[in-house]
Each structure stands twice: as structure tokens, then as C-alpha cells.
Write a protein that holds these residues in place. Structure first.
Motif, PDB file in Angstrom:
ATOM      1  N   GLY A   1       0.772  -1.230   0.000  1.00  0.00           N
ATOM      2  CA  GLY A   1       0.000   0.000   0.000  1.00  0.00           C
ATOM      3  C   GLY A   1       0.806   1.284   0.000  1.00  0.00           C
ATOM      4  O   GLY A   1       0.220   2.367  -0.005  1.00  0.00           O
TER       5      GLY A   1
ATOM      6  N   THR B   1       4.821   2.021  -5.420  1.00  0.00           N
ATOM      7  CA  THR B   1       6.235   1.862  -5.787  1.00  0.00           C
ATOM      8  C   THR B   1       6.965   3.203  -5.834  1.00  0.00           C
ATOM      9  O   THR B   1       8.189   3.238  -5.710  1.00  0.00           O
ATOM     10  CB  THR B   1       6.365   1.152  -7.146  1.00  0.00           C
ATOM     11  OG1 THR B   1       5.544   1.828  -8.102  1.00  0.00           O
ATOM     12  CG2 THR B   1       5.914  -0.296  -7.059  1.00  0.00           C
TER      13      THR B   1
ATOM     14  N   TYR C   1      -2.944   2.785  -7.825  1.00  0.00           N
ATOM     15  CA  TYR C   1      -2.536   2.326  -6.505  1.00  0.00           C
ATOM     16  C   TYR C   1      -1.134   1.721  -6.511  1.00  0.00           C
ATOM     17  O   TYR C   1      -0.336   1.939  -5.596  1.00  0.00           O
ATOM     18  CB  TYR C   1      -3.556   1.289  -6.055  1.00  0.00           C
ATOM     19  CG  TYR C   1      -3.580   1.055  -4.576  1.00  0.00           C
ATOM     20  CD1 TYR C   1      -4.614   1.549  -3.801  1.00  0.00           C
ATOM     21  CD2 TYR C   1      -2.576   0.324  -3.955  1.00  0.00           C
ATOM     22  CE1 TYR C   1      -4.648   1.328  -2.446  1.00  0.00           C
ATOM     23  CE2 TYR C   1      -2.604   0.094  -2.600  1.00  0.00           C
ATOM     24  CZ  TYR C   1      -3.641   0.597  -1.842  1.00  0.00           C
ATOM     25  OH  TYR C   1      -3.673   0.368  -0.500  1.00  0.00           O
ATOM     26  N   LYS C   2      -0.850   0.971  -7.554  1.00  0.00           N
ATOM     27  CA  LYS C   2       0.438   0.277  -7.641  1.00  0.00           C
ATOM     28  C   LYS C   2       1.600   1.250  -7.475  1.00  0.00           C
ATOM     29  O   LYS C   2       2.529   0.990  -6.723  1.00  0.00           O
ATOM     30  CB  LYS C   2       0.520  -0.433  -8.992  1.00  0.00           C
ATOM     31  CG  LYS C   2       1.760  -1.266  -9.223  1.00  0.00           C
ATOM     32  CD  LYS C   2       1.634  -1.981 -10.583  1.00  0.00           C
ATOM     33  CE  LYS C   2       2.908  -2.712 -10.943  1.00  0.00           C
ATOM     34  NZ  LYS C   2       2.784  -3.414 -12.234  1.00  0.00           N
ATOM     35  N   GLU C   3       1.542   2.376  -8.165  1.00  0.00           N
ATOM     36  CA  GLU C   3       2.644   3.342  -8.082  1.00  0.00           C
ATOM     37  C   GLU C   3       2.451   4.349  -6.949  1.00  0.00           C
ATOM     38  O   GLU C   3       3.397   4.708  -6.268  1.00  0.00           O
ATOM     39  CB  GLU C   3       2.786   4.128  -9.392  1.00  0.00           C
ATOM     40  CG  GLU C   3       3.452   3.359 -10.523  1.00  0.00           C
ATOM     41  CD  GLU C   3       2.471   2.490 -11.268  1.00  0.00           C
ATOM     42  OE1 GLU C   3       1.269   2.827 -11.288  1.00  0.00           O
ATOM     43  OE2 GLU C   3       2.877   1.435 -11.817  1.00  0.00           O
ATOM     44  N   LYS C   4       1.223   4.828  -6.778  1.00  0.00           N
ATOM     45  CA  LYS C   4       1.000   5.961  -5.868  1.00  0.00           C
ATOM     46  C   LYS C   4       0.644   5.515  -4.457  1.00  0.00           C
ATOM     47  O   LYS C   4       0.756   6.294  -3.503  1.00  0.00           O
ATOM     48  CB  LYS C   4      -0.138   6.845  -6.401  1.00  0.00           C
ATOM     49  CG  LYS C   4       0.101   7.381  -7.799  1.00  0.00           C
ATOM     50  CD  LYS C   4       1.229   8.399  -7.826  1.00  0.00           C
ATOM     51  CE  LYS C   4       1.561   8.811  -9.260  1.00  0.00           C
ATOM     52  NZ  LYS C   4       2.883   9.460  -9.332  1.00  0.00           N
ATOM     53  N   GLY C   5       0.136   4.311  -4.321  1.00  0.00           N
ATOM     54  CA  GLY C   5      -0.215   3.822  -2.988  1.00  0.00           C
ATOM     55  C   GLY C   5      -1.561   4.321  -2.524  1.00  0.00           C
ATOM     56  O   GLY C   5      -2.295   5.015  -3.247  1.00  0.00           O
ATOM     57  N   ILE C   6      -1.832   4.004  -1.301  1.00  0.00           N
ATOM     58  CA  ILE C   6      -3.148   4.241  -0.735  1.00  0.00           C
ATOM     59  C   ILE C   6      -3.476   5.732  -0.665  1.00  0.00           C
ATOM     60  O   ILE C   6      -4.649   6.131  -0.641  1.00  0.00           O
ATOM     61  CB  ILE C   6      -3.217   3.547   0.644  1.00  0.00           C
ATOM     62  CG1 ILE C   6      -4.628   3.136   0.971  1.00  0.00           C
ATOM     63  CG2 ILE C   6      -2.586   4.384   1.732  1.00  0.00           C
ATOM     64  CD1 ILE C   6      -4.682   1.988   1.971  1.00  0.00           C
ATOM     65  N   ALA C   7      -2.419   6.557  -0.653  1.00  0.00           N
ATOM     66  CA  ALA C   7      -2.632   7.999  -0.559  1.00  0.00           C
ATOM     67  C   ALA C   7      -3.435   8.535  -1.745  1.00  0.00           C
ATOM     68  O   ALA C   7      -4.062   9.590  -1.666  1.00  0.00           O
ATOM     69  CB  ALA C   7      -1.287   8.710  -0.477  1.00  0.00           C
TER      70      ALA C   7
END
Lengths: 512, 512
Positions: free
Chosen positions: A220, A223, B188-194
Motif C-alpha cells: 500500500g 512503488t 494504486y500500484k505506483e501511488k499507494g493508498i494515498a
């Protein structure tokens, strides 16, 4: 003798039966079953012999579409005969790549350790699950003994830590990430990322295994929040760059919490400087994980452990894959923690319906609650048996021998500067080089020659595979086009095999 | 005949050697190696025989501290002899629990399928990694064939989907979670939950496997955001409760995105009503995952598939573990997706240094980029060989037989209402019941009798293990104290074994 799939004849009485004819198994008619299983074993023992026979090819290459025509892979409506099953086994191995062949230099896991193999046969036969002492008593105790011994080897202050076997180094690295996050943010498990004021950030080198970055995706962070730290010419993380990037992220209000250093990178075999990075981790309060999946085996060599792994005992967690340098069968990966109890508090979901607290034995031996897997394959027996067979001393000799063979290869490459170009002095058993065909031998080395040499790698590799005499891997990296990476991690390799390797590349590639 | 560890004598010339004496393997001196390996096989074949012999005990129980004294588990400095290794193998099996014994009813994975076992022996011998066609050509094609066939069995509209084998159902469920999140939130994969405005929420029943909840912990939602939906008396998720909770969370501004239904719960063997839940998922735009790790095998039975798994083809993903009802060796777990390409786009880290794009063959066959594991154990061969041996039809007969035996057990329990109390009518092969000792037989059934019966479970289980004649699991659940859960998933079980089971519980427990 190459495997002839028609060699393995069952008696007519057994061979014409189908599996369902002999189920359920009856002890009094076990003869047929034993005959069938013994015939499969004959197939396997011949394969072991062929694997070690330098007159045998490593593989009989066919493109996927051709292979599908050669083989009958369909799963049928009615089961085939026992004879056909034996035939299926022989055919499968006939077209399989012999990863234990002395001229297979293609992967980090090469070789076929026969004691580890015997161990895996037993593991299959025992067919149990590693979650409780109840159904795996001996294996659970073996896991305790071997994991404690491995932690002792990492460092004296690790004996009271904790460890677990995982299905590969990527999952081992994931365990390290999860434990680090849980240690620093204990509410995270229940409340999730929303509980943290600020963006979590992790750091690893641009040469690290991609599974480190994958943790950021899976867990989460994204990357973009796995910061890739630049490495030097040898492929080692640059500590000052790490510190610069940590400070930069802190200035943005982010929370740096996890650093994964690599002890033995995948391509170049480089070792990040652990001690210098440990200083930075202490300074900024970050978890230090050492991914020694590849290089960890060198911990067993007094002579070669340092300076490569100097400072490893300062880490919080260490990944170490016996299925790589130590030659245990696939898969056998371990993750070690200096602090006991973290694995449990991090991963436990309190599934009392599976891991009962009121058993007749001391449940501290149960491991199910420590892992994210629930059921877990028994990966310990093959390693335990191998360790019994070799002893610490045998493993130490094996490590020293692999590095001696690597030195030999480097010397041979240096002796033939017209035909081979050594890219760097290896720290591990990865030898990075270009092969130079006749037409490029008089050209001075330059970026444009590198481009030419890089273009040849896939063609030469294809010729190796089509001839079946040799397998060496190649890949590009951030600094270079394709180059060869030769791995010496098999106990079967000798100096003569290395000479063969270099001569064979020249024979197959000189006209390119 | 019980295994006598002194039965397995190597010739003096071979037996006194150490492993390092015969390394590296030489084809011309392969005789010693072959003798050693054959002797290990003799140990294994005798164990197979003992496993199926009802006169043999299932286990020879010792507490961990005693066991450590009985066994020599230390890994030494110098390797032991080949003879000692054979002895080690025999000793290990002597104290191992025979999970394939016809009276082992303890786990979801019982039995020892001999063809699958032979397949696992071959897998060990081939010792390869499932990430590329390059080093696992035949096995990669087998994986394609079997996975496509399994998707066809799930539903006709699944043929062009995608699948992968994972190290256990928990990791399979994790793959489903990751794919769902990626499909709905590609950044989501690159940026994440934010990157997401609002709290992601997932739903599963209070009877689901804990690995579903674990996804919420591992992936950053936090377990508080894995909402446990109430189940009915049979253990099936209540669809109206699901909808109520989805609406409640939406009203709080949360984002419900993932529902995991269970097809065969761990304890009660219940099947959530897939069709009704699929309607709710469609209505609110949520991903539907079916965890059929346990019950998936019933897809192979025309007679018993419905109504239990009705609607499964409407799911987005399905976990199905052949190492459970189908009897494949541990581990063998599969995860299937209706949509192709998601596994790759979700998990790919573009590690071109490992998964080169310029190979001589069509790289669409490589699987390394689809998984979070990198290296992946070959779990397909044992299943493929077993499927060749049994055929669809053999598996269907096996499923129908298991349910027939379950009906038989239920009938026998009903026939003895003084001694046994059936907790519910099973939908699968889990039989939930209490054993009633003499002193409680005249007491009317009530919550206080349940408490008494619950207290006895660990004691009776301990007696089973100490006698070694029987193993049945027990656990509490949200509604009841401890009760027994009997599993019939082994092809070795007959009606006589079930009668033995009930009689033996009475013999061991009547005085409690």
C-alpha cells in the motif's frame, strides 16, 4: 545413456491397470503399487545419471508450439494406464532442462544436490503441513534446530531471535517489511495506513531484487515510495546517496522507516556496505533489512564471509536462501529476525479454530500463527538432511571452492582478452563479461562496440540452447546493453567445465 | 511391519563413506550414489505400506522435550556417513504422523495419493523453477493445460481468463485481493493508498478463513476494514447482512470494493450463497472473490456441484486447492481470474534483467512477471500426473464417494443419539459433533451440557494421540465451546474406518 522412454516396462499384469483399479490402496495387494513406484524411481535414477554425464545434452530445445505437438499433455476424461504414467514421467524428463548438469550456468540455483533430493523425496512421502507440532513433530523440531543454528551463524546476538521458512526470497523480504512496519507502527495492523500521519517511505539500491519494490506495491505504499538509491560501478549502494535521499524525504514530511540492503545482487553479485548503512539506519531510526538471499551462503566461510558481510549482525532481519549457494533443492528460503515475538504479533490473526490453545503439548512449538500462509510446505527436511551430510565444514569447503572456481574463470577470461571482456572484478560467483566474435576483436572497446556485443548475446544464447551443450544467462543493466552473467553455484562444476564453457562460446559464436 | 530403523543396511563400502567423499558426482562411480538413493527409497516404500496398514499406529506420540531426547537432530561440524543418513530418514518417518493413514481424519488435507507422490518425487529430481519456459518448458505447458481445464470447469466464460499456482490458499486469496485493488484503482500500484479519497473496505463472513482478514493487515487497509458479515446457523453468509453493512460503510464515506465468499468453510464446511451475493456485488460495483480452497473439488462432480457452487461462474476470481479434496500432495493451490492480463499488470515489476524480452522463443509462456514470488516451486507436475491417472471421471467418482461416506457417518451418528450429538447437517465432508461420555448421556441437551462436552474434547483428543489409533480435530466457534470436526477427504477411508472411528472414540472416552 540418453533416456529412452520405452525402457521402463511394467509387467503386463501391472502395466495395464489404471490407478482407479488399485484404489483404495490395499496392503495385501501392495505389490502392484510398489512395482509402479519402483519403475518411476528407475526413471528418476537414470535422469540423475544423465544429468551428471557430460556426454549428455543439457536440453533438447523445441519452441512451445513444437513441444505441444511432441507431447500428449491433455488431461483425459478416463485415466490412462499405469504403464502410460511411467511413460509420461520418462517423456517429461526427456524434454526437461537438466538444471543440475555441470554445464548449466544459467541461474542462481544450479546443481542437483542428491542428499537434498533424497530429503525432498521423503518430504513428499511424509506429505504433511508445517503449521503444528501435532502433525509435523519431527520436522518442527528440525526447523527449530536449523533456524537457531543459522541465526548463530549470522551473529551471537541473534540466538534468541526468531526465523521462519518461506516460499522464496520474495516472500521472505515481504516478511521483513511487514515486521518492520508492525514494530514501528503497532496500530497499523488493525487501523491500516490511515492511522499514520505522513507517507511511509522505504529505500533500496537500484541493483536490489525487484521483490523489495514489490513490497511497496503489495503493502500500500506504492512503488513511488520505494526509493531506489544509486549504486557505484561495482553495483554497491552508495551510503551518502542513501542519506541524502532520506533527508530529502524527511524534509517533505515523509516517514523513512525501512532500508533493504543487498548482500549479493542478482546480476553483478555486489555486496552493499552494511556497516555504513547500519550507521545511517541508527541515526534516522530506520529498520535495517539485509537481503542475503543470494550471498548468505558465504556466512558459512570464515575466509570469505568478510569483508562482504561485515556488519550483518547489526541488521534487524536477514533473508538467506539455502536453495541458492548452498545447493538445497527448490524451494528453501529463510527469514531471520533479531527480535523474538515480532513474527507472531505481526501476523497472528488469532484463528483459535485452527491453532487451539488447549492442546496436550506445549503449543509454543506451533508455527501456524506466525505466517501469512496458513498451510506451509515442509522445506526444512531437505536442508536438515543435507546439513547432516555435509556439516558446517562441508558447506564451508563448498563456498570456498565456488569462489576458487570463479577466480579461475576470471583468470581464464583475462588470459584471452581478444575473445572475452571482463566487465568487473566479481565479489561473488557472478562473472559478468562479453564474448567478442572475430570481426570485433580488432575494434577498440567503446560504447559502440558494447552495443554490438550486446546485440549478439541473444543470438549466441539461442545457439547454446539449440545445440544443447551450454547454458549461460544474459541481461542488460542500467549502464550497459546485454552482457553475459555466468553463475558458478553447482558442486558439479570443475575447472575443465569452465574451459569447456569458454571454448564452446567461441565455437558457437566466433562468426557472429 | 513397523519400520525398524536398523533394517536398511548399505554395503560396508558405501555405508562408511561420507557425502563429501563422493562429490562431485562421477557417472563412472555412480554405483554408490545409486545404492544410497535406492536404500532411501526402500525406507519410503515401507512407510507407504505402513501408512496404509490399519494394524499400524498413526503416530507414536512424544512431547517435544521427550522427542528432542529420543532424536539426534543436531547439524554437525563434520558430515555423518551415508549409512547414518539412511538411518536418519528411517528415524524421521518412525516418529512422523502418518497423514495418509485411513484413520487420520484430522485435517482438510488427509490421505497419501501415490501417483501425486510419484509426481512430487519427479518434481524434486527435475529441481527447476517455474518462472520461465527456458528452464521449465514441459512444466510450463502442463500448467497452461491444467489451468485452462480448471477454468473451463468453473465456467465456459472463464476459458480466456488467467490462473496461477500459489504456495497455499492464503497466498491465492492475496492474489485475488491485489488483482481486485489493481483493477479498480490502477494508480494504486505506483501511488499507494494515498491516491484514494476514502477508506477501502472489504467484506467476508465470520466463518471465512483468516487469510482473508490477513489481506487487510498485509495490504494496508487494517483488519478493522475487513468487515465480518454474520452467518446463519449453517455457517453461510447472510446476504441481507452483507448489503446492510455495505450501505452502512458507504454512508460513512468508505469505499466497499471486495467481497470474499467462502465455498466450503474451514470448520463447518458451509457454502455461502454465491448468486445472491453476486447480485449485491453487481449492484454496488464490488469485486466478487470465491474462496473455494476447500470446496472447489466439488466442481468436478455433476451430481454434487449444485446447489453448493451455483453461480460460481459469476465471480471475478476463484481460489481452488487441489491439495484438499482432490488429494494432490501439499502444496497445490490455484487462483483463477475471469479476466486475462490482470495478474501481469498488477504484479509486474518490469525486471528485464530477469525476464528478458529478446529471447529466442515466444515469451508469452513465461510466468515470472505475473507473481509476487519470483522463484516458484513446481506444483503442477504432481497434479498433472494425478489428473492423467484419474481423469475427470476418476475425480468425479472420488468426490461422490467422499460425500457418500459423509452421509454414512451422519447416519451412524444419528443411529447412536446417546453417544453422539450431531451439530448440523453437513453440506461438505466436515462432520461437526460431540461425543457424549456415559455420565452425560441421561442429561438433556442444553448450553451447560455443551460446556461439559466441550471440556472433554482436548482430553479425548489427547487420548487418541497417546494411543495412536485415531486422529480427529476439534475447535470452538462463535456459537459453541469445543466440538469435534471430522474430515473425510482421503481415498483410503472406508465405511469400516468410520465405524472404527466412532467405536474408538467411545472406547477411549466413555469414562470421561
Amino acid at each position: 545413456m540418453a533416456q529412452n522412454t520405452s525402457n521402463y516396462k511394467l509387467s503386463a499384469a501391472a502395466g495395464n491397470l489404471r490407478y482407479n483399479d488399485i484404489l483404495p490402496y490395499k496392503v495385501e495387494s501392495g505389490g502392484v503399487t510398489r512395482e509402479f513406484l519402483q519403475k518411476v524411481i528407475d526413471v528418476l535414477l537414470d535422469f540423475v545419471n544423465d544429468t551428471n554425464d557430460r556426454n549428455e545434452k543439457i536440453l533438447d530445445f523445441h519452441h512451445p508450439e513444437e513441444m505441444q505437438k511432441l507431447l500428449d499433455l491433455q488431461v483425459p476424461n478416463e485415466g490412462v494406464s499405469l504403464q502410460q504414467l511411467v511413460h509420461d514421467c520418462a517423456t517429461t524428463l526427456k524434454y526437461q532442462v537438466k538444471t543440475g548438469h555441470p554445464r548449466f550456468f544459467n541461474q542462481l540455483s544450479c546443481g542437483l544436490d542428491l542428499v537434498s533430493m533424497a530429503g525432498e523425496w521423503l518430504t513428499a512421502t511424509a506429505n504433511t503441513n508445517m503449521f503444528t507440532y501435532e502433525i509435523a513433530p519431527v520436522f518442527i523440531l528440525m526447523e527449530n534446530v536449523v533456524m537457531t543454528h543459522m541465526r548463530e551463524i549470522i551473529g551471537k546476538n541473534w540466538v534468541n531471535g526468531d526465523s521462519i521458512l518461506a516460499p522464496g526470497g520474495s516472500i521472505s523480504n515481504l516478511y521483513a517489511f511487514l515486521a518492520a512496519r508492525h514494530k514501528m507502527f503497532p496500530n497499523y495492523k488493525e487501523k491500516g495506513i490511515a492511522t499514520i500521519q505522513g507517507q511511509l517511505v522505504m529505500f533500496t539500491s537500484d541493483q536490489s531484487h525487484y521483490s523489495v519494490k514489490s513490497c511497496a506495491s503489495v503493502c500500500g505504499l506504492g512503488t513511488d515510495n520505494c526509493v531506489m538509491v544509486a549504486s557505484d560501478e561495482q553495483g554497491r549502494m552508495i551510503p551518502s546517496e542513501l542519506e541524502r535521499l532520506v533527508v530529502e524525504r524527511k524534509n517533505r514530511g515523509h516517514i523513512p522507516f525501512f532500508v533493504a540492503v543487498t548482500a549479493g545482487t542478482t546480476v553483478l553479485g555486489a555486496f552493499d556496505p552494511i556497516n555504513e548503512i547500519a550507521d545511517i539506519c541508527e541515526k534516522y531510526g530506520m529498520w535495517l533489512h539485509v537481503d542475503a538471499a543470494w550471498g548468505g551462503g558465504l556466512l558459512l566461510s570464515k575466509k570469505n564471509r568478510n569483508p562482504r558481510l561485515l556488519g550483518v549482525e547489526r541488521a534487524d532481519s536477514v533473508t538467506w536462501n539455502p536453495h541458492k549457494l548452498m545447493g538445497a533443492l527448490l524451494q528453501c528460503s529463510t527469514i531471520h529476525f533479531k527480535e523474538d515475538g515480532l513474527l507472531m504479533s505481526c501476523n497472528q490473526m488469532s484463528a483459535d479454530y485452527l491453532f487451539m490453545q488447549d492442546k496436550l503439548y506445549d503449543i509454543k512449538y506451533d508455527t501456524g500463527d506466525k505466517v501469512i500462509q496458513c498451510g506451509r510446505h515442509n522445506d526444512i527436511f531437505k536442508l536438515w538432511l543435507q546439513w547432516r551430510a555435509k556439516g558446517d565444514h562441508g558447506f564451508e569447503e563448498h563456498m570456498d571452492r565456488l569462489l576458487e572456481l570463479t577466480d579461475f574463470m576470471v583468470k581464464r577470461i583475462r588470459d584471452q582478452p581478444d575473445k572475452f571482456y571482463l566487465i568487473l572484478e566479481p565479489e561473488l560467483v557472478n562473472v559478468s563479461f562479453w564474448y567478442i566474435p572475430t570481426r570485433l576483436r580488432r575494434m577498440p572497446h567503446s560504447p559502440s562496440r558494447e552495443q554490438e556485443l550486446g546485440k549478439m548475446c541473444p543470438i549466441l544464447k539461442a545457439r547454446m540452447m539449440q545445440t544443447g551443450t551450454l547454458m549461460v544467462g544474459y541481461q542488460p543493466d542500467d549502464r550497459r546493453p546485454n552482457f553475459f552473467r555466468n553463475i558458478i553455484s553447482s558442486a558439479a562444476v570443475t575447472e575443465k567445465d569452465i574451459d569447456f564453457l569458454l571454448n564452446e562460446m567461441d565455437r558457437l559464436g566466433h562468426d557472429l
